[in-house]
Motif scaffolding. Structure first.
Motif, PDB file in Angstrom:
ATOM      1  N   ARG A  85       0.837  -1.209   0.000  1.00 25.68           N
ATOM      2  CA  ARG A  85       0.000   0.000   0.000  1.00 25.68           C
ATOM      3  C   ARG A  85       0.870   1.257   0.000  1.00 25.68           C
ATOM      4  O   ARG A  85       0.613   2.192  -0.750  1.00 25.68           O
ATOM      5  N   LEU A 145      -0.592  -8.221  -4.681  1.00 20.28           N
ATOM      6  CA  LEU A 145      -1.284  -9.507  -4.751  1.00 20.28           C
ATOM      7  C   LEU A 145      -0.487 -10.578  -4.001  1.00 20.28           C
ATOM      8  O   LEU A 145      -1.047 -11.392  -3.261  1.00 20.28           O
ATOM      9  N   GLY A 148      -0.788 -10.301  -0.334  1.00 18.19           N
ATOM     10  CA  GLY A 148      -2.162 -10.447   0.157  1.00 18.19           C
ATOM     11  C   GLY A 148      -2.812  -9.135   0.546  1.00 18.19           C
ATOM     12  O   GLY A 148      -3.936  -9.119   1.052  1.00 18.19           O
ATOM     13  N   GLU A 149      -2.131  -8.013   0.297  1.00 16.32           N
ATOM     14  CA  GLU A 149      -2.698  -6.706   0.652  1.00 16.32           C
ATOM     15  C   GLU A 149      -3.746  -6.236  -0.352  1.00 16.32           C
ATOM     16  O   GLU A 149      -4.613  -5.426  -0.014  1.00 16.32           O
ATOM     17  N   PHE A 150      -3.641  -6.717  -1.608  1.00 18.17           N
ATOM     18  CA  PHE A 150      -4.567  -6.286  -2.655  1.00 18.17           C
ATOM     19  C   PHE A 150      -5.533  -7.417  -2.995  1.00 18.17           C
ATOM     20  O   PHE A 150      -5.168  -8.600  -2.936  1.00 18.17           O
ATOM     21  N   ARG A 151      -6.740  -7.032  -3.330  1.00 18.25           N
ATOM     22  CA  ARG A 151      -7.739  -8.003  -3.763  1.00 18.25           C
ATOM     23  C   ARG A 151      -7.338  -8.550  -5.132  1.00 18.25           C
ATOM     24  O   ARG A 151      -6.399  -8.068  -5.763  1.00 18.25           O
ATOM     25  N   GLU A 152      -8.079  -9.541  -5.608  1.00 16.18           N
ATOM     26  CA  GLU A 152      -7.772 -10.144  -6.907  1.00 16.18           C
ATOM     27  C   GLU A 152      -8.072  -9.123  -8.011  1.00 16.18           C
ATOM     28  O   GLU A 152      -9.218  -8.754  -8.235  1.00 16.18           O
ATOM     29  N   ILE A 153      -7.028  -8.644  -8.643  1.00 13.25           N
ATOM     30  CA  ILE A 153      -7.147  -7.670  -9.729  1.00 13.25           C
ATOM     31  C   ILE A 153      -6.280  -8.123 -10.884  1.00 13.25           C
ATOM     32  O   ILE A 153      -5.435  -9.001 -10.732  1.00 13.25           O
ATOM     33  N   VAL A 196      -8.087  -1.228  -4.558  1.00 15.52           N
ATOM     34  CA  VAL A 196      -7.339  -2.486  -4.660  1.00 15.52           C
ATOM     35  C   VAL A 196      -7.230  -3.239  -3.340  1.00 15.52           C
ATOM     36  O   VAL A 196      -6.741  -4.376  -3.312  1.00 15.52           O
ATOM     37  N   GLN A 197      -7.677  -2.642  -2.239  1.00 16.02           N
ATOM     38  CA  GLN A 197      -7.471  -3.292  -0.947  1.00 16.02           C
ATOM     39  C   GLN A 197      -8.204  -4.623  -0.858  1.00 16.02           C
ATOM     40  O   GLN A 197      -9.288  -4.788  -1.411  1.00 16.02           O
ATOM     41  N   ALA A 198      -7.576  -5.546  -0.158  1.00 17.34           N
ATOM     42  CA  ALA A 198      -8.156  -6.898  -0.014  1.00 17.34           C
ATOM     43  C   ALA A 198      -9.339  -6.845   0.941  1.00 17.34           C
ATOM     44  O   ALA A 198      -9.377  -6.007   1.850  1.00 17.34           O
TER      45      ALA A 198
END
Length: 198
Positions: A85, A145, A148-153, A196-198
């Motif tokens: 982030r 990704l 694990g900080e970002f959601r699936e993008i 983008v946050q998970a």
């Protein structure tokens, strides 16, 4: 090339950047650049084969400033950040801060990039020319990704969207001297971090 020739060549390039930023592509003739530099037009012909050759030198100079120094400064901020982030925030804020500090160069770049042609008449800048920038930006999203900080993008699609937002700011800051790029940087950073946050 002697030091005197190098200094004169540099002065011509700087004059061309000033003309492009202030007057635009069509008004930046060799005569206009000569007048800006305070030299004869013939002296420009001694250093450059023609207008296109001069514009290529302008591009090299601006690219060195924008993509060289700008990338180094931004990369240092990214490397200092510990989380994905924070790295993304550093990338956005670093790019926009550099744009704000180099309005003149951004204005010249905005004139040269869409107008400079290859010998066959095709545009010198196309999707392939932008590929390294998109690929580099995508790495930030891939990192998020992986941690694990970002959601699936889709990293490339997201990188492309972010670059359009940053490049759009470069156009806006030239067109509108009152544009608040600091506020823009805050909003864009918040928007992407939330997006983008998970």
């Amino acid at each position: 090339m002697t030091l005197t020739q190098e200094v004169r060549r540099r002065r011509i390039v700087e004059a061309a950047i000033d003309c492009l930023a202030r007057d635009g592509w069509h008004a930046t003739t060799l005569a206009a650049v000569a007048a800006e530099a305070g030299i004869s037009r013939g002296l420009i012909s001694y250093h450059f084969a023609g207008r296109d050759d001069l514009h290529r030198a302008v591009l090299e100079s601006v690219a060195e400033t924008i993509f060289g120094a700008g990338s180094e400064a931004t990369q240092a901020r990214i490397d200092a950040a510990t989380s994905a982030r924070d790295k993304l925030a550093a990338y956005i804020e670093g790019n926009l801060r550099f744009i704000a500090e180099h309005r003149r160069e951004m204005a010249a770049l905005g004139q040269v990039m869409p107008n400079l042609r290859r010998d066959d008449g095709s545009a010198r800048f196309d999707d392939a020319a932008e590929e390294p920038i998109i690929a580099g930006t995508a790495l930030l999203f891939e990192h998020g990704l992986a941690t694990g900080e970002f959601r699936e993008i889709d990293p490339r699609t997201t990188a492309y969207a972010l670059r359009r937002c940053i490049d759009g700011a470069a156009v806006k800051i030239v067109a509108d001297p009152g544009f608040d790029i600091d506020a823009y940087a805050r909003e864009l950073t918040a928007l992407f971090l939330r997006g983008v946050q998970a």
